[in-house]
Write a protein that holds these residues in place. Structure first.
Motif, PDB file in Angstrom:
ATOM      1  N   GLY A 109       0.791  -1.168  -0.030  1.00 39.84           N
ATOM      2  CA  GLY A 109      -0.016  -0.006  -0.052  1.00 39.84           C
ATOM      3  C   GLY A 109       0.928   1.263  -0.168  1.00 39.84           C
ATOM      4  N   ARG A 110       1.978   1.247  -0.145  1.00 36.70           N
ATOM      5  CA  ARG A 110       3.073   2.362  -0.025  1.00 36.70           C
ATOM      6  C   ARG A 110       2.515   3.345  -1.239  1.00 36.70           C
ATOM      7  NH1 ARG A 110       6.793  -1.561   0.007  1.00 36.70           N
ATOM      8  NH2 ARG A 110       7.063  -1.150  -2.390  1.00 36.70           N
ATOM      9  N   GLY A 111       2.422   4.429  -0.798  1.00 36.25           N
ATOM     10  CA  GLY A 111       1.811   5.530  -1.841  1.00 36.25           C
ATOM     11  C   GLY A 111       0.596   5.743  -2.325  1.00 36.25           C
ATOM     12  N   ARG A 112      -0.341   4.849  -1.563  1.00 39.64           N
ATOM     13  CA  ARG A 112      -1.870   4.778  -1.654  1.00 39.64           C
ATOM     14  C   ARG A 112      -2.406   5.451  -0.387  1.00 39.64           C
ATOM     15  NH1 ARG A 112      -3.188   0.770  -5.985  1.00 39.64           N
ATOM     16  NH2 ARG A 112      -1.591  -0.808  -5.968  1.00 39.64           N
ATOM     17  N   ALA A 113      -3.469   6.428  -0.727  1.00 41.00           N
ATOM     18  CA  ALA A 113      -3.945   7.294   0.220  1.00 41.00           C
ATOM     19  C   ALA A 113      -5.143   6.316   1.140  1.00 41.00           C
ATOM     20  CB  ALA A 113      -4.454   8.491  -0.053  1.00 41.00           C
ATOM     21  N   ASN A 114      -5.819   5.589   0.194  1.00 41.26           N
ATOM     22  CA  ASN A 114      -6.960   4.776   0.845  1.00 41.26           C
ATOM     23  C   ASN A 114      -7.072   3.374   0.357  1.00 41.26           C
ATOM     24  OD1 ASN A 114      -8.324   7.288   1.351  1.00 41.26           O
ATOM     25  ND2 ASN A 114      -8.395   7.648  -0.800  1.00 41.26           N
ATOM     26  N   LEU A 115      -6.770   2.624   1.495  1.00 37.93           N
ATOM     27  CA  LEU A 115      -6.823   1.052   1.440  1.00 37.93           C
ATOM     28  C   LEU A 115      -7.814   0.445   2.394  1.00 37.93           C
ATOM     29  CD1 LEU A 115      -3.036   0.566   2.427  1.00 37.93           C
ATOM     30  CD2 LEU A 115      -3.900   0.553   0.285  1.00 37.93           C
ATOM     31  N   LEU A 116      -8.109  -0.783   2.068  1.00 40.29           N
ATOM     32  CA  LEU A 116      -8.749  -1.568   2.871  1.00 40.29           C
ATOM     33  C   LEU A 116      -8.193  -2.925   2.848  1.00 40.29           C
ATOM     34  CD1 LEU A 116     -11.449  -2.636   4.227  1.00 40.29           C
ATOM     35  CD2 LEU A 116     -12.141  -3.205   2.017  1.00 40.29           C
ATOM     36  N   GLY A 117      -7.877  -3.296   4.215  1.00 36.29           N
ATOM     37  CA  GLY A 117      -7.390  -4.681   4.242  1.00 36.29           C
ATOM     38  C   GLY A 117      -8.447  -5.737   4.422  1.00 36.29           C
ATOM     39  N   ILE A 118      -8.233  -6.817   4.110  1.00 38.70           N
ATOM     40  CA  ILE A 118      -8.965  -7.966   4.649  1.00 38.70           C
ATOM     41  C   ILE A 118      -8.058  -9.146   4.857  1.00 38.70           C
ATOM     42  CG2 ILE A 118     -11.113  -9.648   3.804  1.00 38.70           C
ATOM     43  CD1 ILE A 118     -11.812  -7.580   1.821  1.00 38.70           C
ATOM     44  N   PHE A 119      -8.086  -9.613   6.132  1.00 37.13           N
ATOM     45  CA  PHE A 119      -7.179 -10.460   6.755  1.00 37.13           C
ATOM     46  C   PHE A 119      -7.921 -11.804   7.103  1.00 37.13           C
ATOM     47  CE2 PHE A 119      -5.345  -6.285   6.872  1.00 37.13           C
ATOM     48  CZ  PHE A 119      -4.147  -6.630   6.473  1.00 37.13           C
ATOM     49  N   CYS A 120      -7.578 -12.849   6.153  1.00 32.74           N
ATOM     50  CA  CYS A 120      -8.088 -14.069   6.646  1.00 32.74           C
ATOM     51  C   CYS A 120      -7.352 -15.282   7.536  1.00 32.74           C
ATOM     52  CB  CYS A 120      -8.506 -14.914   5.446  1.00 32.74           C
ATOM     53  SG  CYS A 120      -9.437 -13.803   4.100  1.00 32.74           S
ATOM     54  N   GLY A 121      -7.589 -15.271   8.704  1.00 31.53           N
ATOM     55  CA  GLY A 121      -7.078 -16.140   9.680  1.00 31.53           C
ATOM     56  C   GLY A 121      -7.859 -17.033  10.121  1.00 31.53           C
TER      57      GLY A 121
END
Lengths: 323, 323
Positions: free
Chosen positions: B128-140
């Motif tokens: 996500g470096r250099g991106r202002a808007n991120l959504l993370g979805i983490f499957c554990g």
């Protein structure tokens, strides 16, 4: 005094307002959106409605400083062009709305997305006053959405807010947009009418279409749905309950993701049906919400039918005064 | 040189990192989360893993400036307390993690939500470096989420990011959280294991549980799922495809609502399964997305297994240096 005109250009009606410097509403006039004749017929109806509005307020066209138009569909805000509005008959090609209406009145015109304008109005003048983070869900012919985050309209890379096309049932009902399982396929008036017609044609009794004809309409308007519900029409009650449940599910999911202060439920259907609709929405959201105390933060639009037009007037005033 | 320790305290493993001033990783050590003995056993395992980490890096405890711990569940970040972590055995009561681990090492400790730490790491040092808007979805074991909006972690009123508990199927499968139809009920490893056990007990052949025993595990770890998929175990392939579809549906819906620049898919399951999982997620998101060109903005976590621990080290360093 400089006056602003706000127009909410919908698939079924054209709502216009005259707004004063202090953001108070000076006059209202509502017109019907023509279903034949395409963009030129619709924009002629916009012209006529604004002219009636000015007559009603006893104001000359020269008293108008700006016109703001909220429109559905895909919009190029900067260019003032409606690129496509599938829910408005014949608007499948780009229409330079700002230029055409600007020429009609000799006044600067700004175009806004109708639901984005609505959430701006609720944030500044309605139920969202003093709240930094708002989600609006507006149930009309389709289901539109708007987001205010940190007191600003949130656009993402330009197209944010489309809660009507979030999936509430994977592989679910076909939506007017061509996708499956969207909120709009369960809670948009277009989808509700289609479902009612199918069940009616399959022999299920309902007074929906009689009421529609009695009221001189060719579509199931929000008023028709309300009247059918008030008369305890079983099919109407069932489909409206389905719509409220779908809105509640989406409101709950979006709250879990964004944890906004407040979810505003608006649009013609919610405005007509009022608290009965809200209560069903809250009841459906409750079992979805991770924080059990926040269902009460789902509230009805305070500005109702004025919301879109008022927001369009505000957005246009802001944008055109910055030039 | 002042070193930071980052700990990702998960339901199945304890991942620890030693991080240098320039954010580079000096050493890694992974431990197993005890499934009996409750919080005291788990925190003893955290202590032991950090001690092994320091031995591996040939560093004394005095070289450590801060310890950051990313933990699942409900957290009081300011007080350093895990209020509840239903996926960690025995953590149903509040545990003052920062105080206990701080006393073990005589070092300031900061606690963070594990997936919030992960998305901070991806934003600052990962995909996500250099991106202002991120959504993370983490499957554990469960499915966690984190949001970066305008380059900042988005918390809403404090609890935002819970995409694992957005509804993808109204009235759908029962989720571990007690709700119905949540993404986690389709894509969390806990739900997948439950489904596999049910089908296996009902007579469906699968090598999942043999592989689990061969690998000396009591749960279906991400590695077990990977190995079963590589050997084309039909049940494993089917359930993993279901998980990827569910993640893709939720990623598409969230993109329509928020229009972020990038959706990062991470967590143990996605990290092990890699591109095959990502491609299925993208394929499922494609028909949901309003903008057809953005499926490629759904990407795999770049930091993989280091993500949570690295984020915890970063968040703790930031927070404790502000004191």
């Amino acid at each position: 005094m400089s006056l602003r005109v706000g127009v909410d250009l919908g698939a079924t009606k054209i709502q216009t307002l005259l707004v004063a410097d202090d953001d108070s509403i000076v006059a209202r006039k509502r017109g019907t959106t023509p279903v034949t004749g395409g963009p030129s017929a619709v924009l002629a109806a916009v012209k006529e409605t604004i002219e009636h509005l000015l007559v009603r307020a006893d104001q000359p066209a020269s008293a108008v400083a700006t016109i703001g138009i909220g429109a559905p569909g895909q919009i190029d805000v900067a260019a003032g062009i409606v690129l496509q509005a599938v829910n408005v008959a014949g608007w499948d090609q780009p229409v330079p709305v700002s230029e055409i209406v600007g020429d009609m009145f000799g006044v600067p015109v700004a175009l806004a997305n109708d639901v984005q304008a609505s959430i701006v109005a609720e944030h500044r003048l309605g139920v969202g006053r003093g709240r930094a983070n708002l989600l609006g869900i507006f149930c009309g012919t389709g289901v539109g959405g708007g987001l205010i985050l940190n007191n600003d309209l949130w656009l993402g890379t330009g197209a944010a807010g489309e809660i009507g096309h979030t999936v509430i049932v994977q592989d679910g009902h076909r939506c007017g947009c061509g996708r499956n399982g969207c909120l709009e396929a369960y809670a948009g008036r277009g989808a509700l009418e289609q479902a009612a017609r199918q069940q009616h044609q399959a022999g299920r009794p309902t007074m929906l279409f009689e009421l529609m004809e009695q009221q001189g309409r060719s579509r199931l308007t929000s008023r028709v749905w309300l009247d059918a519900c008030l008369q305890r029409d079983e099919l109407a009650l069932e489909l409206i309950a389905q719509a409220a449940r779908a809105v509640g599910t989406a409101a709950g999911s979006a709250t879990n993701l964004l944890d906004v202060d407040c979810v505003v439920i608006g649009g013609g259907l919610a405005t007509r049906l009022g608290d009965r609709f809200l209560n069903d929405v809250r009841a459906a959201a409750q079992p979805v919400l991770l924080r059990s105390d926040v269902a009460s933060q789902i509230v009805l639009s305070e500005l109702g039918d004025d919301c879109g037009a008022l927001g369009a007037a505000l957005v246009a005033g802001d944008r055109l005064s910055q030039r």
